[in-house]
Scaffold this motif. Structure first.
Motif, PDB file in Angstrom:
ATOM      1  N   PRO A 163       0.745  -1.386   0.024  1.00  0.00           N
ATOM      2  CA  PRO A 163      -0.051   0.090  -0.069  1.00  0.00           C
ATOM      3  C   PRO A 163       0.830   1.219  -0.022  1.00  0.00           C
ATOM      4  O   PRO A 163       2.095   1.159   0.781  1.00  0.00           O
ATOM      5  CB  PRO A 163      -0.669   0.051   1.130  1.00  0.00           C
ATOM      6  CG  PRO A 163      -0.054  -0.954   2.180  1.00  0.00           C
ATOM      7  CD  PRO A 163       0.860  -1.949   1.216  1.00  0.00           C
ATOM      8  N   PRO A 164       0.393   2.115  -0.822  1.00  0.00           N
ATOM      9  CA  PRO A 164       1.148   3.482  -0.713  1.00  0.00           C
ATOM     10  C   PRO A 164       1.292   4.194   0.492  1.00  0.00           C
ATOM     11  O   PRO A 164       0.353   3.975   1.121  1.00  0.00           O
ATOM     12  CB  PRO A 164       0.561   4.355  -1.965  1.00  0.00           C
ATOM     13  CG  PRO A 164      -0.810   3.680  -2.164  1.00  0.00           C
ATOM     14  CD  PRO A 164      -0.647   2.386  -1.628  1.00  0.00           C
ATOM     15  N   ASP A 165       2.120   4.794   0.779  1.00  0.00           N
ATOM     16  CA  ASP A 165       2.236   5.841   2.105  1.00  0.00           C
ATOM     17  C   ASP A 165       2.929   7.117   1.586  1.00  0.00           C
ATOM     18  O   ASP A 165       3.998   7.392   1.761  1.00  0.00           O
ATOM     19  CB  ASP A 165       2.890   5.274   3.255  1.00  0.00           C
ATOM     20  CG  ASP A 165       2.807   6.028   4.385  1.00  0.00           C
ATOM     21  OD1 ASP A 165       2.116   6.871   4.411  1.00  0.00           O
ATOM     22  OD2 ASP A 165       3.266   5.654   5.467  1.00  0.00           O
ATOM     23  N   THR A 166       2.027   7.965   1.016  1.00  0.00           N
ATOM     24  CA  THR A 166       2.590   9.360   0.525  1.00  0.00           C
ATOM     25  C   THR A 166       2.496  10.421   1.637  1.00  0.00           C
ATOM     26  O   THR A 166       2.952  11.538   1.495  1.00  0.00           O
ATOM     27  CB  THR A 166       1.917   9.837  -0.654  1.00  0.00           C
ATOM     28  OG1 THR A 166       0.635  10.236  -0.408  1.00  0.00           O
ATOM     29  CG2 THR A 166       2.050   8.741  -1.975  1.00  0.00           C
ATOM     30  N   GLY A 167       1.874  10.448   2.660  1.00  0.00           N
ATOM     31  CA  GLY A 167       1.451  11.288   3.811  1.00  0.00           C
ATOM     32  C   GLY A 167       0.258  12.097   3.576  1.00  0.00           C
ATOM     33  O   GLY A 167       0.167  12.607   4.496  1.00  0.00           O
ATOM     34  N   SER A 168      -0.429  11.471   2.522  1.00  0.00           N
ATOM     35  CA  SER A 168      -1.697  12.155   2.403  1.00  0.00           C
ATOM     36  C   SER A 168      -2.765  11.172   1.924  1.00  0.00           C
ATOM     37  O   SER A 168      -2.272  10.335   0.961  1.00  0.00           O
ATOM     38  CB  SER A 168      -1.893  13.361   1.640  1.00  0.00           C
ATOM     39  OG  SER A 168      -1.595  13.147   0.280  1.00  0.00           O
ATOM     40  N   LEU A 169      -4.223  11.203   2.075  1.00  0.00           N
ATOM     41  CA  LEU A 169      -5.213  10.362   1.452  1.00  0.00           C
ATOM     42  C   LEU A 169      -5.033  10.536   0.169  1.00  0.00           C
ATOM     43  O   LEU A 169      -5.125   9.807  -0.752  1.00  0.00           O
ATOM     44  CB  LEU A 169      -6.515  10.686   2.122  1.00  0.00           C
ATOM     45  CG  LEU A 169      -7.613   9.901   1.637  1.00  0.00           C
ATOM     46  CD1 LEU A 169      -7.482   8.492   1.862  1.00  0.00           C
ATOM     47  CD2 LEU A 169      -8.943  10.512   2.153  1.00  0.00           C
ATOM     48  N   ARG A 170      -5.031  11.766  -0.416  1.00  0.00           N
ATOM     49  CA  ARG A 170      -5.262  12.142  -1.802  1.00  0.00           C
ATOM     50  C   ARG A 170      -3.883  11.589  -2.602  1.00  0.00           C
ATOM     51  O   ARG A 170      -4.119  10.891  -3.537  1.00  0.00           O
ATOM     52  CB  ARG A 170      -5.123  13.749  -2.039  1.00  0.00           C
ATOM     53  CG  ARG A 170      -5.199  13.909  -3.424  1.00  0.00           C
ATOM     54  CD  ARG A 170      -5.390  15.539  -3.954  1.00  0.00           C
ATOM     55  NE  ARG A 170      -6.359  16.119  -3.121  1.00  0.00           N
ATOM     56  CZ  ARG A 170      -7.497  16.153  -3.773  1.00  0.00           C
ATOM     57  NH1 ARG A 170      -7.999  15.798  -4.913  1.00  0.00           N
ATOM     58  NH2 ARG A 170      -8.687  16.698  -3.106  1.00  0.00           N
ATOM     59  N   GLY A 171      -2.666  11.778  -1.958  1.00  0.00           N
ATOM     60  CA  GLY A 171      -1.645  11.098  -2.700  1.00  0.00           C
ATOM     61  C   GLY A 171      -1.514   9.475  -2.544  1.00  0.00           C
ATOM     62  O   GLY A 171      -1.187   8.938  -3.681  1.00  0.00           O
ATOM     63  N   ASP A 172      -2.245   9.023  -1.294  1.00  0.00           N
ATOM     64  CA  ASP A 172      -2.124   7.425  -1.461  1.00  0.00           C
ATOM     65  C   ASP A 172      -3.312   7.006  -2.481  1.00  0.00           C
ATOM     66  O   ASP A 172      -2.826   5.994  -3.072  1.00  0.00           O
ATOM     67  CB  ASP A 172      -2.578   7.191  -0.047  1.00  0.00           C
ATOM     68  CG  ASP A 172      -1.403   7.425   1.348  1.00  0.00           C
ATOM     69  OD1 ASP A 172      -0.287   7.477   0.525  1.00  0.00           O
ATOM     70  OD2 ASP A 172      -1.769   7.186   2.290  1.00  0.00           O
ATOM     71  N   GLU A 230      -5.004   0.052   5.332  1.00  0.00           N
ATOM     72  CA  GLU A 230      -3.845   0.721   6.056  1.00  0.00           C
ATOM     73  C   GLU A 230      -4.214   2.219   5.564  1.00  0.00           C
ATOM     74  O   GLU A 230      -3.900   3.335   6.289  1.00  0.00           O
ATOM     75  CB  GLU A 230      -2.522   0.364   5.598  1.00  0.00           C
ATOM     76  CG  GLU A 230      -2.220  -0.802   6.290  1.00  0.00           C
ATOM     77  CD  GLU A 230      -0.622  -1.353   5.792  1.00  0.00           C
ATOM     78  OE1 GLU A 230       0.106  -0.518   5.828  1.00  0.00           O
ATOM     79  OE2 GLU A 230      -0.468  -2.427   5.716  1.00  0.00           O
ATOM     80  N   ILE A 231      -4.479   2.586   4.194  1.00  0.00           N
ATOM     81  CA  ILE A 231      -4.339   3.756   3.768  1.00  0.00           C
ATOM     82  C   ILE A 231      -5.476   4.718   4.456  1.00  0.00           C
ATOM     83  O   ILE A 231      -5.366   5.619   4.671  1.00  0.00           O
ATOM     84  CB  ILE A 231      -4.778   3.711   2.136  1.00  0.00           C
ATOM     85  CG1 ILE A 231      -3.645   3.244   1.279  1.00  0.00           C
ATOM     86  CG2 ILE A 231      -5.258   5.025   1.558  1.00  0.00           C
ATOM     87  CD1 ILE A 231      -3.993   2.810  -0.084  1.00  0.00           C
ATOM     88  N   PHE A 232      -6.711   3.924   4.605  1.00  0.00           N
ATOM     89  CA  PHE A 232      -7.736   4.796   5.259  1.00  0.00           C
ATOM     90  C   PHE A 232      -7.855   4.996   6.790  1.00  0.00           C
ATOM     91  O   PHE A 232      -8.060   5.762   7.336  1.00  0.00           O
ATOM     92  CB  PHE A 232      -8.999   3.990   5.035  1.00  0.00           C
ATOM     93  CG  PHE A 232      -9.049   3.936   3.477  1.00  0.00           C
ATOM     94  CD1 PHE A 232      -9.718   4.958   2.660  1.00  0.00           C
ATOM     95  CD2 PHE A 232      -8.853   2.573   2.692  1.00  0.00           C
ATOM     96  CE1 PHE A 232      -9.977   4.857   1.317  1.00  0.00           C
ATOM     97  CE2 PHE A 232      -8.946   2.540   1.294  1.00  0.00           C
ATOM     98  CZ  PHE A 232      -9.156   3.725   0.629  1.00  0.00           C
ATOM     99  N   GLU A 233      -6.853   3.834   7.292  1.00  0.00           N
ATOM    100  CA  GLU A 233      -6.626   4.116   8.818  1.00  0.00           C
ATOM    101  C   GLU A 233      -5.855   5.357   9.265  1.00  0.00           C
ATOM    102  O   GLU A 233      -6.005   5.978  10.007  1.00  0.00           O
ATOM    103  CB  GLU A 233      -6.153   2.655   9.381  1.00  0.00           C
ATOM    104  CG  GLU A 233      -7.281   1.696   9.266  1.00  0.00           C
ATOM    105  CD  GLU A 233      -6.550   0.202   9.515  1.00  0.00           C
ATOM    106  OE1 GLU A 233      -5.367   0.068   9.522  1.00  0.00           O
ATOM    107  OE2 GLU A 233      -7.285  -0.644   9.787  1.00  0.00           O
TER     108      GLU A 233
END
Length: 179
Positions: A66-75, A124-127
């Motif tokens: 899962p991506p972890d860019t630091g923001s929901l939009r980025g993820d 994980e993105i949403f959590e």
């Protein structure tokens, strides 16, 4: 079974399902392509459906972090880009389309496990977004993923159109900002 040999079996399984479809996939063919005896395969997986189900989840070619860019939009943009690569690049696109077609026609192929595994990772993105205050706890993560991944499936697979470079940004903006 050694992890390397298991990956060879999974790779052979996915390569054959992409080339021949589910109906053309055989344990004998997988054994031949991976250099193992078919009894070895049957010892670990009781059927070709079980083998393909395991390969969809465990094979490196369909791997997913899962991506972890630091923001929901980025993820979410990164997630849409990953789904786009999965469906438009070879061999993963051929594998995904063949496996989906097989899952529709063959309920013994438990594709639900594949989607459940993916969603468990995507959660994980949403959590993280809830913890950062970017998303309400009441938001439905599965609906969000379905809307975004479904848009890619529609565009790339069902319509057969090219997914443009700005598609991920546009799809996420339409979802988060509204239309």
């Amino acid at each position: 079974m050694a992890p390397r040999k298991q990956q060879e079996i999974f790779d052979a399984t996915l390569r054959l399902v992409a080339e021949k479809g589910y109906d053309g996939l055989t344990v004998e063919g997988v054994a031949e392509c991976s250099g193992v005896n078919k009894t070895t395969i049957y010892r670990w997986w009781p059927s070709k459906a079980a083998l393909l189900g395991a390969a969809l989840i465990e094979a490196d070619v369909l791997g997913f972090d899962p991506p972890d860019t630091g923001s929901l939009r980025g993820d979410l943009v990164s997630l849409v880009e990953a789904v786009t690569r999965l469906l438009t690049e070879r061999p993963s696109g051929d594998i995904a389309v063949a496996a989906l077609a097989a899952a529709v026609r063959h309920p013994e192929l438990d594709a639900h496990r594949f989607f459940a595994d993916r969603f468990a990772r995507e959660r994980e993105i949403f959590e993280r977004a809830v913890r950062r205050g970017e998303l309400k706890e009441s938001a439905d993560p599965m609906l969000i993923v379905d809307m975004l991944a479904g848009a890619v499936w529609m565009r790339a697979v069902f319509r057969g159109l090219r997914v443009t470079d700005d598609f991920a940004d546009a799809a996420v903006a339409a979802l988060l900002d509204g239309i």
